[in-house]
Design an enzyme around this catalytic site. Structure first.
Site, PDB file in Angstrom:
ATOM      1  CG  MET A 130     -74.560  -9.912 -13.680  1.00 53.50           C
ATOM      2  SD  MET A 130     -73.900 -10.866 -12.295  1.00 53.50           S
ATOM      3  CE  MET A 130     -74.001  -9.631 -10.995  1.00 53.50           C
ATOM      4  CE1 TYR A 136     -75.177 -17.491  -6.012  1.00 52.58           C
ATOM      5  CE2 TYR A 136     -73.737 -18.506  -4.386  1.00 52.58           C
ATOM      6  CZ  TYR A 136     -74.821 -18.583  -5.247  1.00 52.58           C
ATOM      7  OH  TYR A 136     -75.542 -19.738  -5.344  1.00 52.58           O
ATOM      8  CD  GLU A 137     -73.868 -14.522 -10.260  1.00 57.87           C
ATOM      9  OE1 GLU A 137     -74.152 -13.544 -10.973  1.00 57.87           O
ATOM     10  OE2 GLU A 137     -72.879 -15.247 -10.474  1.00 57.87           O
ATOM     11  N   GLY A 138     -74.931 -10.329  -6.986  1.00 61.54           N
ATOM     12  CA  GLY A 138     -75.680  -9.149  -6.556  1.00 61.54           C
ATOM     13  C   GLY A 138     -76.099  -9.331  -5.114  1.00 61.54           C
ATOM     14  NE  ARG A 143     -78.542 -10.114 -10.055  1.00 62.65           N
ATOM     15  CZ  ARG A 143     -78.142  -8.982 -10.602  1.00 62.65           C
ATOM     16  NH1 ARG A 143     -78.929  -8.329 -11.451  1.00 62.65           N
ATOM     17  NH2 ARG A 143     -76.957  -8.477 -10.319  1.00 62.65           N
TER      18      ARG A 143
END
Lengths: 454, 454
Positions: free
Chosen positions: B75, B217-219, B79
Site C-alpha cells: 500500500m 481508493y488506496e486508503g 500511495r
C-alpha cells in the site's frame, strides 16, 4: 433575440444557408440538446424579433429599452431560479449522504466494539452537517431573493426601476455563490459515501454534474462576481460621500465612516456583524487598490481587471453576509412563534453550525480586521464540535424533513427505508454483463484464444 | 491475501459456492472491472496464500510479520505511485486549460479594444497559474517520496525497519493531499474552460474523475489524514520529552520547547518556516485537546475520534510543510548551477507563486500564531498579483515544457498547435446525430406525429 425557421416542414432538411448540428457528447445534462448553428445570407424578418423592451420600428428606427438593465431582466429571473434549484440539489445530495452514513458501518472507534455507523465519526459529521445547514441557508435566502424578484417585477410593471440594480446584483452574487458551494458541497458529500459514491446507482454523479453546469451557465460565476465587485465599488464611494445605499449594501455605511468593529462576543448577531465588517473591509481594500491603479493612470477597465482578485473576494463576502443575515433573521425573527419549540431548537442548532462554520471558513478575512484572543479562537473550534454532536441524533430526521420522494433522489444509497445493500445488489444485477453467468465474449474470444495458446 | 480459482476452465461457469458479477455502472474508471464476489464453503489451500511476510506453517502455526507495518508496504508503494500519477493529472489539466486560455478571446478589458485572450484576465490567471505551480510542487515532492521509498526498500531487504513509520506516514499524507488538491484543481481548471470544458472532446471530465477516484481508493483520504494525525501526536509527545524525531517531523522540536516564531519577513525560507510553525501549532492544539479528553476519562480511541477535525487539520499542514520545503530546496539548492539562468528564473517565479498562494490559503492558520501587520498582509496580495503578471508571458511555454503528447492529452481544447475551434468542430461532426442532415427519428416518429395533429 429573434426566432427563425431552421428546417423545411416537409423534409426536415436544413433550409438554405443554415448549417446545424449537435455539439457532441458532454459531461452531464445529457438531455439538453445543445447544438451549433451557422447562418449565411439568412434574412430575419423584423417581426421575428423579441421586442418586449428594445424595439426596431418598421422604418428601421431603433428604440432603446426604457432601462438598460431590463435587457437582463430575464437573466435576473433565471439566476433566482438557478439559486433555488441548486439549494435543492445540495439538499438532495445531503439527504443521500446522511441516510447512507446512518446505514454504513466502518472503522471501529473503540477496538472492542462493533464498527459504528460512519456518521459517528466526527470527521464524517463535518462533511455532512455543514452541507445540510448550507442547503437550508441557501433555500431561505433564495426564497427571500425570489420575493424581491416579484416585488421588483410589480415595480417594473408600474415603470419604477429603482430597485432593479439591487436585485440584479443580488441575483448575480447569489447565483455564483450558491452554485459554487453546491458544486463543491455535493462533491464533498459524494466523496463522503466512499467507493459507493462512484456508482451511478448512487445518483450522486448526476447531482454533482448538474451543480457543476450551473457554475458556467446563466452568467459564468467569476464574471458575475466581478460585476458585483464593481457595484460594491460604487456603493463604497456612495457610502464615503454619505449618499444613500441600497438595503443589502447598507452595512458599508459605518465602516466607510471609519467606524471600527467593536468587540467580538461570538453571539450570533455578532458573528453576522463580523462577516459584514470583514466584507466591508475587503470592499475598502479593493476600493483603495482600484484608486491607486487609477491614480497611476490606468483606465477604469484596466484598474478593474488588475483589482479582479480583490473584487471577487469582496463580492463573495458580500453575498455571504446576505445569506448569514437572512438565516439569522429567519431563525430569530417573528416567525419563531409560528413554529414548535422542537423545530426552533433544531433550526437554532443549524444556525449555530452555519455561523460558526462560516466564521471559521472566513477566519483569515475576519482576523485581518477584528482581533480574537486565543481563547475566543479555541471557543469557535469547541462550539463547532459541540454543535455537530448535538445535531447528530436529529440528522436523519432533518434530511427526511426535506421530503424528497425516493423517485426524485433515485439513489440506492439514499432511499427512505435505508435498504442500501439490497438496492445496490438489485441494481448491479441489472447490469447487462450480469444477465448470463458466462458472457458471450468468453466463447467468441477468450476461449479460442486460451486454447490456441495451450 | 490469497488467490483462488473462480471459474471452470472449460465452461467458464462460476465454480460451486462462488457468486460473481460486476457492480454496475460507475462514474469514471470505465475500464476497471470492479465486481462483487461471494464465497460459500470454498476452501482456500494454504499454498494459495501470499505469504511474503506473515506466514501459516503446514502444522497451522501462524508466524507474524517481522514488522507489523510490512503488511502495508505494498500500500505504501501504491500511495507513492498514486501521488506521482495525480501530480501528472494536474499538470495535464493545467496544460489543457492554459493553452485554451491563450486561444479563447472573451470579455473586453478596454471597451475599444479587441476581446483579449482570456488569460489576460487576472482572475483567469489566478485559476491557472497556481495549479501549474501546484503540479510542479507535487511532482518534485512525489519524486522525493519515491527516492525515500527506494532507500527504505533497500533497508528492509537488510532487515532494517527503522525508517518505515516515517515513509508510511509521509506516503499517507502525500497521497491524501495530492489527490484532494488535484481533484479540486482539475475541476477548477475545467471550470476555467467555460462551456467548452463540459464537452467530452475537451477530455477534462476524464481527468477530473480519475483524480476524484484517487481520493477514495488506496486508503480513503480522511482515514489517511487521521492516521498521520495520530503519528503527529506521538511525535509531539516525543518532542516535548526531548526524544528523537523522524526527519520530516523535526520542525516540531522548537515549538515543543516553547520557542516562538520570531519575525515574519516574507522571504521564501521564512514563509516555509511559518507554514511549519503553523503546522506545529495545530499539532500542539490537537495534542492539548486529546490530552483534555483523555483526562476526562475517554479512551484513546474516543479521544482521537473527538479530536478528529483538529487531527486532520494538523496532518494537512504537516504535509503542506513537506511540499513547501521540498520545492524551496529544489529551487534554491545545489542543482541551481545545473540549470540555465532562464530556467532558474521561471522556477523562482513558480516557487514565489506557490509560497505566497499557500501562505494566503493557510492565512488563518498562520495568523493564529504569527502576527502580520496590515502592510505585510497587503504585501502578500501585491506579491500574488505581481508574480501572476510575471508568469503570464511564459505560461504556455511552461506547460509546453511538461511535454505531453497530443494523444496523451486527447483534448480539442489543449492541443499543441492551438487549433481549438477546428478540432471542436471536427469532433462534433463525428457525433452519430450529425451523420445525416435529417435524423431517422424524424421520419419514424416526429413527422407522423406532426401530420396526425394537423
Amino acid at each position: 433575440m429573434f426566432f427563425v425557421q431552421l428546417r423545411d416542414e416537409e423534409t426536415h432538411m436544413p433550409l438554405p444557408g443554415i448549417d446545424i448540428g449537435e455539439i457532441g457528447h458532454k459531461r452531464g445534462f445529457y438531455g439538453v440538446s445543445n447544438g451549433f448553428l451557422g447562418l449565411k445570407n439568412v434574412r430575419i424578418p423584423r417581426t421575428n424579433m423579441l421586442m418586449r423592451n428594445a424595439k426596431v420600428q418598421p422604418d428601421g428606427t431603433f428604440v432603446k429599452s426604457p432601462a438598460s438593465v431590463l435587457t437582463y431582466f430575464t437573466m435576473v429571473m433565471m439566476r433566482c431560479v438557478v439559486t433555488r434549484d441548486n439549494a435543492t440539489l445540495l439538499a438532495m445530495a445531503a439527504t443521500i449522504a446522511t441516510r447512507y452514513s446512518a446505514v454504513r458501518r466502518q472503522s471501529p472507534i473503540n477496538p472492542n466494539e462493533r464498527e459504528p455507523q460512519i456518521m459517528d465519526h466526527v470527521t464524517q459529521q463535518l462533511k455532512l452537517f455543514p452541507e445540510i445547514a448550507n442547503a437550508i441557508a441557501y433555500q431561505l435566502s433564495a426564497n427571500k431573493l425570489w420575493s424581491l424578484y416579484h416585488e421588483t417585477y410589480v415595480d417594473i410593471e408600474r415603470g419604477d426601476f429603482t430597485r432593479l440594480p439591487e436585485l440584479h446584483n443580488l441575483s448575480c452574487v447569489m447565483k455564483a455563490l450558491c452554485t459554487a458551494d453546491c458544486n463543491v458541497g455535493a462533491e464533498r458529500l459524494r466523496l463522503a459515501c466512499g467507493g459507493h459514491g462512484y456508482l451511478t446507482s448512487a445518483n450522486m454523479h448526476l447531482i454533482v454534474s448538474s451543480a457543476a453546469a450551473a457554475c458556467s451557465y446563466e452568467g459564468e460565476n467569476t464574471v458575475l462576481l466581478l460585476q458585483v465587485g464593481r457595484f460594491l465599488m460604487k456603493s463604497w464611494r456612495a457610502a464615503t460621500e454619505g449618499k444613500p445605499l441600497t438595503p443589502t449594501a447598507s452595512y458599508l455605511r459605518g465602516p466607510a465612516r471609519g467606524e471600527t468593529f467593536g468587540k467580538w462576543t461570538g453571539e450570533w448577531a455578532n458573528i453576522v456583524a463580523a462577516i459584514e465588517y470583514a466584507a466591508a473591509n475587503k470592499v475598502r481594500l479593493a476600493f483603495e487598490s482600484m484608486s491607486q491603479r487609477l491614480a497611476q493612470g490606468q483606465t477604469e477597465a484596466e484598474a478593474a481587471n488588475g483589482t479582479g482578485i480583490e473584487l471577487t473576494q469582496a463580492a463573495e463576502l458580500h453575498g455571504r453576509s446576505f445569506v448569514a443575515a437572512t438565516f439569522l433573521a429567519y431563525v430569530t425573527g417573528p416567525t419563531v412563534s409560528e413554529r414548535s419549540a422542537a423545530l426552533n431548537r433544531v433550526l437554532e442548532r443549524l444556525l449555530e453550525l452555519y455561523l460558526v462554520h462560516t466564521a471559521l471558513r472566513h477566519l483569515s478575512d475576519i482576523l485581518q480586521c477584528i482581533s480574537l484572543s486565543d481563547a475566543e479562537l479555541r471557543s469557535l473550534q469547541t462550539r463547532l464540535e459541540s454543535v455537530l454532536k448535538k445535531i447528530r441524533p436529529d440528522a436523519v430526521a432533518i434530511v427526511d424533513g426535506f421530503d424528497f420522494h425516493d423517485r426524485c433522489l433515485s439513489s440506492a444509497l439514499g432511499s427512505y427505508d435505508g435498504n442500501v445493500y439490497e438496492r445496490l445488489f438489485d441494481l448491479a444485477k441489472q447490469s447487462p454483463l450480469n444477465q448470463e453467468p458466462v458472457p458471450k465474449s468468453f466463447h467468441k474470444v477468450l476461449k479460442p484464444f486460451l486454447k490456441s495458446n495451450l
